[in-house]
Design a protein around this motif. Structure first.
Motif, mmCIF file in Angstrom:
data_model
loop_
_atom_site.group_PDB
_atom_site.id
_atom_site.type_symbol
_atom_site.label_atom_id
_atom_site.label_comp_id
_atom_site.label_asym_id
_atom_site.label_seq_id
_atom_site.Cartn_x
_atom_site.Cartn_y
_atom_site.Cartn_z
ATOM 1 N N ILE A 1 -8.797 4.106 -2.148
ATOM 2 C CA ILE A 1 -8.882 3.328 -1.890
ATOM 3 C C ILE A 1 -10.017 3.280 -2.818
ATOM 4 C CG2 ILE A 1 -10.690 2.340 -0.505
ATOM 5 C CD1 ILE A 1 -8.594 2.961 1.586
ATOM 6 N N LEU A 2 -10.084 4.299 -4.111
ATOM 7 C CA LEU A 2 -10.813 4.081 -5.143
ATOM 8 C C LEU A 2 -10.394 5.011 -6.405
ATOM 9 C CD1 LEU A 2 -14.454 4.938 -3.954
ATOM 10 C CD2 LEU A 2 -14.029 2.438 -4.874
ATOM 11 N N ASP A 3 -10.350 4.580 -7.146
ATOM 12 C CA ASP A 3 -10.280 5.008 -8.444
ATOM 13 C C ASP A 3 -10.748 5.473 -9.423
ATOM 14 O OD1 ASP A 3 -7.751 6.145 -10.367
ATOM 15 O OD2 ASP A 3 -7.620 3.720 -11.350
ATOM 16 N N ARG A 4 -10.969 6.403 -9.979
ATOM 17 C CA ARG A 4 -11.706 7.253 -11.051
ATOM 18 C C ARG A 4 -11.416 6.434 -12.549
ATOM 19 N NH1 ARG A 4 -13.445 13.526 -10.865
ATOM 20 N NH2 ARG A 4 -15.346 12.057 -12.020
ATOM 21 N N GLN A 5 -12.419 5.554 -13.215
ATOM 22 C CA GLN A 5 -12.138 5.008 -14.642
ATOM 23 C C GLN A 5 -13.429 5.806 -15.823
ATOM 24 O OE1 GLN A 5 -12.100 1.253 -15.000
ATOM 25 N NE2 GLN A 5 -9.184 1.340 -13.863
ATOM 26 N N THR A 6 -12.779 6.164 -16.630
ATOM 27 C CA THR A 6 -13.832 6.671 -18.118
ATOM 28 C C THR A 6 -15.030 5.403 -17.673
ATOM 29 O OG1 THR A 6 -12.444 8.115 -18.206
ATOM 30 C CG2 THR A 6 -14.457 7.154 -20.195
ATOM 31 N N ALA A 7 -16.218 5.764 -18.080
ATOM 32 C CA ALA A 7 -17.101 4.442 -18.325
ATOM 33 C C ALA A 7 -16.965 4.203 -19.666
ATOM 34 C CB ALA A 7 -18.897 4.911 -18.213
ATOM 35 N N PRO A 8 -17.416 2.770 -20.250
ATOM 36 C CA PRO A 8 -17.176 2.750 -21.478
ATOM 37 C C PRO A 8 -17.708 2.861 -22.196
ATOM 38 C CG PRO A 8 -17.801 0.133 -19.592
ATOM 39 C CD PRO A 8 -17.892 1.985 -19.535
ATOM 40 N N THR A 9 -18.786 4.117 -21.924
ATOM 41 C CA THR A 9 -20.087 4.984 -23.019
ATOM 42 C C THR A 9 -18.909 6.365 -23.111
ATOM 43 O OG1 THR A 9 -20.951 6.042 -21.398
ATOM 44 C CG2 THR A 9 -22.145 4.105 -21.581
ATOM 45 N N GLY A 10 -17.872 6.303 -22.415
ATOM 46 C CA GLY A 10 -17.141 7.034 -22.334
ATOM 47 C C GLY A 10 -17.834 9.079 -21.645
ATOM 48 N N ARG A 11 -18.642 8.735 -21.717
ATOM 49 C CA ARG A 11 -20.185 10.129 -21.073
ATOM 50 C C ARG A 11 -19.941 10.281 -19.590
ATOM 51 N NH1 ARG A 11 -26.041 9.833 -23.418
ATOM 52 N NH2 ARG A 11 -25.667 7.146 -23.427
ATOM 53 N N ARG A 12 -19.766 8.976 -18.749
ATOM 54 C CA ARG A 12 -18.973 9.164 -16.873
ATOM 55 C C ARG A 12 -18.257 8.500 -16.804
ATOM 56 N NH1 ARG A 12 -24.081 5.464 -14.053
ATOM 57 N NH2 ARG A 12 -23.115 3.743 -15.615
ATOM 58 N N ARG A 13 -17.810 9.149 -15.468
ATOM 59 C CA ARG A 13 -16.614 8.400 -15.043
ATOM 60 C C ARG A 13 -17.409 7.080 -13.377
ATOM 61 N NH1 ARG A 13 -11.437 9.623 -16.404
ATOM 62 N NH2 ARG A 13 -11.011 9.354 -14.022
ATOM 63 N N MET B 1 1.190 -1.351 -0.008
ATOM 64 C CA MET B 1 0.555 0.052 0.295
ATOM 65 C C MET B 1 1.322 1.045 0.246
ATOM 66 S SD MET B 1 -3.177 0.577 1.809
ATOM 67 C CE MET B 1 -3.369 2.787 2.375
ATOM 68 N N VAL B 2 2.049 1.657 -0.251
ATOM 69 C CA VAL B 2 3.085 2.023 -0.385
ATOM 70 C C VAL B 2 2.399 3.629 -1.221
ATOM 71 C CG1 VAL B 2 5.174 3.189 -1.370
ATOM 72 C CG2 VAL B 2 5.455 1.047 0.214
ATOM 73 N N GLY B 3 1.552 2.978 -2.271
ATOM 74 C CA GLY B 3 1.079 4.093 -3.022
ATOM 75 C C GLY B 3 0.475 5.436 -1.964
ATOM 76 N N ALA B 4 -1.052 4.214 -1.679
ATOM 77 C CA ALA B 4 -2.361 5.132 -1.499
ATOM 78 C C ALA B 4 -1.461 5.738 0.122
ATOM 79 C CB ALA B 4 -2.689 3.656 -0.820
ATOM 80 N N ALA B 5 -0.610 5.352 0.426
ATOM 81 C CA ALA B 5 0.155 5.881 1.429
ATOM 82 C C ALA B 5 0.498 7.596 1.537
ATOM 83 C CB ALA B 5 1.097 5.160 1.979
ATOM 84 N N ALA B 6 1.676 7.280 -0.341
ATOM 85 C CA ALA B 6 2.103 8.723 -0.242
ATOM 86 C C ALA B 6 0.554 9.715 -0.737
ATOM 87 C CB ALA B 6 3.001 8.448 -1.797
ATOM 88 N N ARG B 7 -0.617 8.768 -1.224
ATOM 89 C CA ARG B 7 -1.322 9.781 -1.409
ATOM 90 C C ARG B 7 -2.057 10.442 0.382
ATOM 91 N NH1 ARG B 7 -4.604 7.114 -6.002
ATOM 92 N NH2 ARG B 7 -3.947 5.245 -5.253
ATOM 93 N N TYR C 1 -16.343 4.263 -10.696
ATOM 94 C CA TYR C 1 -15.602 4.756 -9.327
ATOM 95 C C TYR C 1 -15.160 2.938 -8.975
ATOM 96 C CZ TYR C 1 -16.536 9.609 -8.194
ATOM 97 O OH TYR C 1 -16.562 10.465 -8.334
ATOM 98 N N VAL C 2 -14.261 2.697 -9.195
ATOM 99 C CA VAL C 2 -13.350 1.167 -8.985
ATOM 100 C C VAL C 2 -12.978 1.243 -7.845
ATOM 101 C CG1 VAL C 2 -14.007 0.231 -11.954
ATOM 102 C CG2 VAL C 2 -11.256 1.507 -10.514
ATOM 103 N N LEU C 3 -12.515 -0.396 -7.483
ATOM 104 C CA LEU C 3 -10.882 -0.425 -6.137
ATOM 105 C C LEU C 3 -10.725 -0.251 -6.887
ATOM 106 C CD1 LEU C 3 -13.907 -2.492 -4.280
ATOM 107 C CD2 LEU C 3 -13.453 -0.882 -3.114
ATOM 108 N N THR C 4 -9.217 -0.430 -5.733
ATOM 109 C CA THR C 4 -8.017 -0.258 -6.191
ATOM 110 C C THR C 4 -7.573 -1.427 -5.382
ATOM 111 O OG1 THR C 4 -7.249 0.922 -3.914
ATOM 112 C CG2 THR C 4 -7.189 2.173 -5.975
#
Length: 154
Positions: A72-84, A1-7, A86-89
């Motif tokens: 804890i979560l990451d934002r990704q573009t939805a398959p439709t490309g119109r919204r974002r 969890m080093v990456g998350a700790a940096a944030r 949230y997915v678990l890291t």
């Protein structure tokens, strides 16, 4: 969890040397854990979380932002490309045991014996066995057989 700790540089730690306190500082409020629970159950869009929890939009916006900032979560573009979405890291997925433990505690202590409640089951539809900590040899441990060593580094 080093990456998350940096944030988490801007987090004000309740007890900087205690992993339990730091975990609660990151995800310990009611809404954050319910959002994580729902993400584990397939919620992805803002409206999914709002519908499942009933949380006010402003609070949900704040908690989602914090969960993203804290890794804890990451934002990704939805398959439709119109919204974002949230997915678990990886760090978010690592909270599974905590969610299961909270669920199982609730099943034992927050419901009357005959009161209906949801049930977490495995792929074959069987309830999960009760989570129990074990020592390095696989023997069950509890509050009477463990102790905390302070100021240790891994």
């Amino acid at each position: 969890m080093v990456g998350a700790a940096a944030r988490t540089e801007e987090v004000s730690w309740t007890d900087p040397n205690c992993p339990v306190a730091r975990t609660l500082d990151l995800v310990g409020d009611r809404w954050s854990l319910l959002i994580v629970r729902d993400a584990m159950d397939g919620a992805r869009a803002f409206t999914d979380f709002q519908h499942r929890t009933g949380i006010a939009r402003n609070i949900l916006t704040d908690r989602l932002r914090r969960l993203v900032e804290r890794g804890i979560l990451d934002r990704q573009t939805a398959p439709t490309g119109r919204r974002r979405n949230y997915v678990l890291t990886e760090a978010g997925r690592d909270l599974f045991a905590l969610i299961v433990a909270a669920r199982q505690w609730g099943e034992r202590h927050a419901f009357a014996p005959t009161e209906p409640h949801s049930l977490l089951v495995d792929e074959s539809g069987q309830p999960l066995p009760e989570l129990r900590p074990t020592d390095a040899h696989g023997r069950p441990v509890d509050v009477d057989t463990t102790s905390v060593q302070h100021d240790r580094c891994p």
